[in-house]
Design an enzyme around this catalytic site. Sequence first.
Site, short mmCIF file in Angstrom:
data_model
loop_
_atom_site.label_atom_id
_atom_site.label_comp_id
_atom_site.label_asym_id
_atom_site.label_seq_id
_atom_site.Cartn_x
_atom_site.Cartn_y
_atom_site.Cartn_z
N LYS A 270 9.35 11.16 -20.73
CA LYS A 270 10.63 10.73 -21.31
C LYS A 270 11.63 10.47 -20.20
CE LYS A 270 12.42 10.36 -25.51
NZ LYS A 270 11.75 9.91 -26.74
N TYR B 170 27.95 20.01 1.82
CA TYR B 170 27.97 21.43 1.44
C TYR B 170 29.21 22.08 2.07
CZ TYR B 170 25.93 25.67 -0.42
OH TYR B 170 25.72 26.81 -1.15
#
Length: 414
Positions: free
Chosen positions: A93, A38
């Site tokens: 899925k 970060y």
Amino acid sequence: MTDFRQQALDYHEYPTPGKISVELTTPAETSKDLALAYSPGVAEPVREIAQDPDAAYRYTAKGNMVAVITNGTAILGLGNLGPLASKPVMEGKALLFKRFAGLDSIDIEVNHRTTQDFINTVANIADTFGGINLEDIKAPECFEIEQALIERCNVPVFHDDQHGTAIVTAAGMLNALEIQGKNLAESRIVCLGAGAAAIACMELLIKCGAQREHIYMLDSKGVIHTRRDDLNEYKQLFANNTDKRTLKDVIDGADIFVGVSGPNLLSAEELKLMAPNPVLFACSNPDPEIKPETAMAARDDLIMGTGRSDYPNQVNNVLCFPFMFRGALDVRATAINDEMKVAAVEAIRQLAKEPVPESVLKAAGVKELTFGRDYIIPKPIDPRLCPRVSRAVAEAAVKSGAAKIDLPKNYMQD
């Protein structure tokens, strides 16, 4: 059935609700790790991507990420139950993408007022992902949505209910016709159903050699013909200049029956009217247009496929869609075009002609699988599908100009 219902609910609830999660791919243990992950280290890839958007493929997960997106208007065989109710299917899925092709996938369920709202929502987030898999969107809106997103997005957009079904159907159909000694160009085809899957299946069969004038499509009102005035623009493409009006009329002498409609709509008497050595794909789930037991009792010269795993020749989209995206993403394709679809058809059908490894036989719970009436299409658990289909799709993308990079060295070698 009650026990299975509870098993299914428990599967989705325990040990953690849902079927997918996010995991870290880099260390995040020390202060330096966090400084790189970060602020301030993250600023470096940000600057690179700002200068060159393709750098996102180097410094982020974009190149291995598919969004599975729906509005919940056509959930499996359950209908329009809304976006939130579709979430277990979309997570499923995502599970299949990861299990079969190693692709990370996020499900996105969209609430919207108009079709244009949905199109705008997806187009506005598309660059986050390497590809967009549209799912469980009802016809005819699904055609407009997919076409608009193909035009607006810089990543491949693929409506699996249309094209995944079509690719697997075409692969199995071509093999079945070969076994039956028939030619697709000369075959008369009856398609019971006129929704997204039906229209896509017929269009792809035409690209594989079928003649449009040999196709008789039926919707809930009967044969789609040129004198009807209630057809949308998609059905009009299959309006046949014929006096035939019923399923019984058109199935007489037909070589091929494709059902993507509903249960128990084809009778044994109608099946008996088909030409010698017919091919029958009854793909309505969970109950096909005619039960295999009924069909086999009526015709002993038949090759039959269904959408079910408990019968031979399952027409299953998982044979296709994970590898379509794997191949497309690995060459940074900007679209999934007809050349890539036809390449997938050919790769799938050729694999069924090869000797089946012992590991696949064991997983399928059978002693033998040999190319023939009861084995016209590979089993979904065949590990050769990923390298074969992905490579065929990637090569077609490069050759057709859809790819932004060349095939990686030694890509998907068996």
